[in-house]
Design a protein around this motif. Structure first.
Motif, PDB file in Angstrom:
ATOM      1  N   SER A  12       0.828  -1.208   0.000  1.00  0.00           N
ATOM      2  CA  SER A  12       0.000   0.000   0.000  1.00  0.00           C
ATOM      3  C   SER A  12       0.866   1.263   0.000  1.00  0.00           C
ATOM      4  O   SER A  12       1.942   1.293   0.605  1.00  0.00           O
ATOM      5  N   SER A  13       0.388   2.255  -0.691  1.00  0.00           N
ATOM      6  CA  SER A  13       0.973   3.608  -0.677  1.00  0.00           C
ATOM      7  C   SER A  13       2.422   3.679  -1.140  1.00  0.00           C
ATOM      8  O   SER A  13       3.176   4.514  -0.656  1.00  0.00           O
ATOM      9  N   LYS A  16       2.294   3.144  -6.685  1.00  0.00           N
ATOM     10  CA  LYS A  16       1.807   2.383  -7.859  1.00  0.00           C
ATOM     11  C   LYS A  16       0.950   3.264  -8.770  1.00  0.00           C
ATOM     12  O   LYS A  16       1.183   3.340  -9.965  1.00  0.00           O
ATOM     13  N   THR A  34      -7.406  -0.389  -9.426  1.00  0.00           N
ATOM     14  CA  THR A  34      -8.326  -1.408  -8.892  1.00  0.00           C
ATOM     15  C   THR A  34      -8.573  -1.216  -7.399  1.00  0.00           C
ATOM     16  O   THR A  34      -9.607  -1.634  -6.879  1.00  0.00           O
ATOM     17  N   ARG A  39     -12.185   0.015  -2.635  1.00  0.00           N
ATOM     18  CA  ARG A  39     -12.536   1.113  -1.726  1.00  0.00           C
ATOM     19  C   ARG A  39     -14.000   1.519  -1.913  1.00  0.00           C
ATOM     20  O   ARG A  39     -14.685   1.861  -0.951  1.00  0.00           O
ATOM     21  N   SER A 105      -9.501  -3.754   3.751  1.00  0.00           N
ATOM     22  CA  SER A 105      -8.861  -5.067   3.566  1.00  0.00           C
ATOM     23  C   SER A 105      -9.779  -6.252   3.877  1.00  0.00           C
ATOM     24  O   SER A 105      -9.753  -7.245   3.143  1.00  0.00           O
ATOM     25  N   ALA A 108     -11.890  -6.679   0.842  1.00  0.00           N
ATOM     26  CA  ALA A 108     -11.138  -7.199  -0.305  1.00  0.00           C
ATOM     27  C   ALA A 108     -10.743  -8.662  -0.129  1.00  0.00           C
ATOM     28  O   ALA A 108     -10.267  -9.297  -1.070  1.00  0.00           O
ATOM     29  N   ARG A 114     -14.135 -10.303  -4.649  1.00  0.00           N
ATOM     30  CA  ARG A 114     -12.994 -10.390  -5.580  1.00  0.00           C
ATOM     31  C   ARG A 114     -13.448 -10.914  -6.942  1.00  0.00           C
ATOM     32  O   ARG A 114     -13.036 -10.408  -7.977  1.00  0.00           O
ATOM     33  N   ARG A 135      -3.172  -5.353  -6.338  1.00  0.00           N
ATOM     34  CA  ARG A 135      -2.440  -6.338  -5.535  1.00  0.00           C
ATOM     35  C   ARG A 135      -2.282  -7.684  -6.259  1.00  0.00           C
ATOM     36  O   ARG A 135      -1.382  -8.449  -5.956  1.00  0.00           O
ATOM     37  N   ASP A 136      -3.209  -7.956  -7.177  1.00  0.00           N
ATOM     38  CA  ASP A 136      -3.264  -9.290  -7.792  1.00  0.00           C
ATOM     39  C   ASP A 136      -3.367  -9.206  -9.315  1.00  0.00           C
ATOM     40  O   ASP A 136      -3.864 -10.120  -9.947  1.00  0.00           O
ATOM     41  N   ARG A 162       2.001   8.971   2.302  1.00  0.00           N
ATOM     42  CA  ARG A 162       0.545   9.073   2.442  1.00  0.00           C
ATOM     43  C   ARG A 162       0.183  10.236   3.368  1.00  0.00           C
ATOM     44  O   ARG A 162      -0.764  10.981   3.124  1.00  0.00           O
ATOM     45  N   ARG A 185      -2.818  -3.396   6.701  1.00  0.00           N
ATOM     46  CA  ARG A 185      -3.308  -3.781   5.368  1.00  0.00           C
ATOM     47  C   ARG A 185      -2.310  -4.694   4.663  1.00  0.00           C
ATOM     48  O   ARG A 185      -2.695  -5.653   4.016  1.00  0.00           O
ATOM     49  N   ASP A 189      -3.620  -8.181   3.441  1.00  0.00           N
ATOM     50  CA  ASP A 189      -3.569  -8.390   1.983  1.00  0.00           C
ATOM     51  C   ASP A 189      -2.634  -9.555   1.622  1.00  0.00           C
ATOM     52  O   ASP A 189      -2.869 -10.272   0.643  1.00  0.00           O
ATOM     53  N   ARG A 192      -4.465 -13.228   3.092  1.00  0.00           N
ATOM     54  CA  ARG A 192      -5.818 -13.709   2.790  1.00  0.00           C
ATOM     55  C   ARG A 192      -5.733 -14.955   1.903  1.00  0.00           C
ATOM     56  O   ARG A 192      -4.712 -15.188   1.220  1.00  0.00           O
TER      57      ARG A 192
HETATM   58  N1  LIG Z   1      -6.187  -5.483  -6.894  1.00  0.00           N
HETATM   59  C1  LIG Z   1      -6.424  -5.089  -5.631  1.00  0.00           C
HETATM   60  C2  LIG Z   1      -6.398  -3.730  -5.282  1.00  0.00           C
HETATM   61  C3  LIG Z   1      -6.663  -3.354  -3.970  1.00  0.00           C
HETATM   62  N2  LIG Z   1      -7.009  -4.322  -3.070  1.00  0.00           N
HETATM   63  C4  LIG Z   1      -7.427  -3.971  -1.716  1.00  0.00           C
HETATM   64  O1  LIG Z   1      -7.836  -2.627  -1.672  1.00  0.00           O
HETATM   65  C5  LIG Z   1      -7.087  -1.911  -0.678  1.00  0.00           C
HETATM   66  C6  LIG Z   1      -6.893  -0.488  -1.163  1.00  0.00           C
HETATM   67  O2  LIG Z   1      -6.051  -0.509  -2.293  1.00  0.00           O
HETATM   68  P1  LIG Z   1      -5.327   0.812  -2.781  1.00  0.00           P
HETATM   69  O3  LIG Z   1      -4.473   0.431  -3.928  1.00  0.00           O
HETATM   70  O4  LIG Z   1      -6.307   1.907  -2.964  1.00  0.00           O
HETATM   71  O5  LIG Z   1      -4.473   1.181  -1.532  1.00  0.00           O
HETATM   72  P2  LIG Z   1      -3.288   2.206  -1.437  1.00  0.00           P
HETATM   73  O6  LIG Z   1      -2.088   1.408  -1.764  1.00  0.00           O
HETATM   74  O7  LIG Z   1      -3.541   3.261  -2.482  1.00  0.00           O
HETATM   75  O8  LIG Z   1      -3.340   2.701  -0.067  1.00  0.00           O
HETATM   76  C7  LIG Z   1      -5.835  -2.731  -0.461  1.00  0.00           C
HETATM   77  O9  LIG Z   1      -5.283  -2.564   0.833  1.00  0.00           O
HETATM   78  C8  LIG Z   1      -6.353  -4.159  -0.676  1.00  0.00           C
HETATM   79  O10 LIG Z   1      -6.961  -4.652   0.496  1.00  0.00           O
HETATM   80  C9  LIG Z   1      -6.996  -5.647  -3.435  1.00  0.00           C
HETATM   81  O11 LIG Z   1      -7.239  -6.509  -2.609  1.00  0.00           O
HETATM   82  N3  LIG Z   1      -6.711  -6.014  -4.712  1.00  0.00           N
END
Ligand SMILES: Nc1ccn([C@@H]2O[C@H](COP(=O)(O)OP(=O)(O)O)[C@@H](O)[C@H]2O)c(=O)n1
Ligand SMILES: Nc1ncnc2c1ncn2[C@@H]1O[C@H](COP(=O)(O)OP(=O)(O)O)[C@@H](O)[C@H]1O
Length: 230
Positions: A12-13, A16, A34, A39, A105, A108, A114, A135-136, A162, A185, A189, A192
């Motif tokens: 996270s953060s 990306k 995504t 969110r 989280s 998600a 998902r 993330r995936d 952040r 998170r 993440d 899971r």
């Molecule tokens: N492809 C993805 C994208 C986000 N997520 C979930 O969504 C949350 C928020 O994603 P985000 O990319 O906005 O978080 P930040 O990295 O921007 O804080 C993540 O902490 C994951 O739990 C996920 O499970 N799979």
């Protein structure tokens, strides 16, 4: 020029979406955040009382409501990136609060959530020419992506970034709360059962703890050029 699929995953953060949206603008690709989709589901659940007092999700009730959750993106010329809409309402700001970050989280991690999001994401990338971050993406959404990047940076660096961002936007921010959220998170993440956050075997790792935004953008552009020309 041939069109490819670009998957950017990581903790996270760590930057990306910053690098993904800049790249998409430069090469004329569609950009999809995504995280914004997960969110948005979270914001819907918070607004509809779908969390228990202990922070767990009322899973059955959410399942029944999934067909009432419509998430779309509309390009915002001024911001230079797509804004996220939940049932027609622009929620770009509402989904970025720490409150949503603290609830996202567990949402998600739910398999039916998902499955619904991944199906939409795969539909958006059907014709390639897409940069997607999450993330995936490299492991589950587009395992055949021509370019996969896995971004990391230390938790303190990420929390600081952040924190600075929220402060600049005039939103409430406490460094220790943000650091705790980032660490929690990352843990949920990565642990899971469905599509845990992990580096795809064929992803290139980028630790950008000590890189500027300009440096990471240049680095990413070089990776893309190699794939497009190669
Ligand atoms: N492809 C993805 C994208 C986000 N997520 C979930 O969504 C949350 C928020 O994603 P985000 O990319 O906005 O978080 P930040 O990295 O921007 O804080 C993540 O902490 C994951 O739990 C996920 O499970 N799979
Ligand atoms: N290399 C970098 N150096 C400093 N700040 C950065 C860097 N990359 C991104 N940022 C900033 O860090 C914050 C988080 O970046 P973001 O792209 O939203 O991360 P992610 O999409 O991984 O959650 C943003 O405020 C962004 O401007």
């Amino acid at each position: 020029m041939k069109k490819i699929t670009i998957a950017i995953d990581g903790f996270s953060s760590c930057g990306k979406s910053t690098m993904a949206k800049e790249l998409a603008k430069k090469i004329g690709y569609i950009y999809v955040d995504t995280g914004a989709m997960y969110r948005s589901v979270t914001l819907f659940a918070m607004r509809h009382g779908l969390f228990n007092a202990d922070g767990s999700v009322k899973t059955d009730a959410l399942k029944q409501q999934m067909s009432n959750i419509d998430i779309t993106f509309k390009f915002n010329e001024k911001a230079g990136r797509p804004d996220t809409y939940l049932n027609g309402e622009c929620v770009e700001e509402a989904i970025r609060t720490l409150d949503v970050s603290n609830h996202v989280s567990p949402i998600a991690a739910i398999p039916f959530v998902r499955a619904a999001m991944v199906a939409r994401q795969q539909g958006m990338g059907r014709n390639k020419g897409i940069v997607m971050d999450g993330r995936d993406i490299g492991t589950t959404v587009f395992p055949e992506a021509e370019l996969k990047v896995f971004v990391t940076a230390s938790a303190e660096v990420r929390a600081r970034r952040r924190y600075d961002e929220l402060k600049e936007k005039g939103m409430p921010a406490d460094f220790d709360d943000i650091l705790k959220n980032v660490q929690e998170r990352d843990y949920i993440d990565s642990h899971r059962e469905v599509s845990p956050l992990r580096k795809a075997a064929d992803a290139i790792e980028l630790d950008n703890s000590h890189m500027t935004i300009a440096e990471q953008n240049d680095w990413l552009m070089r990776q893309v050029e190699q794939r497009i020309e190669g």
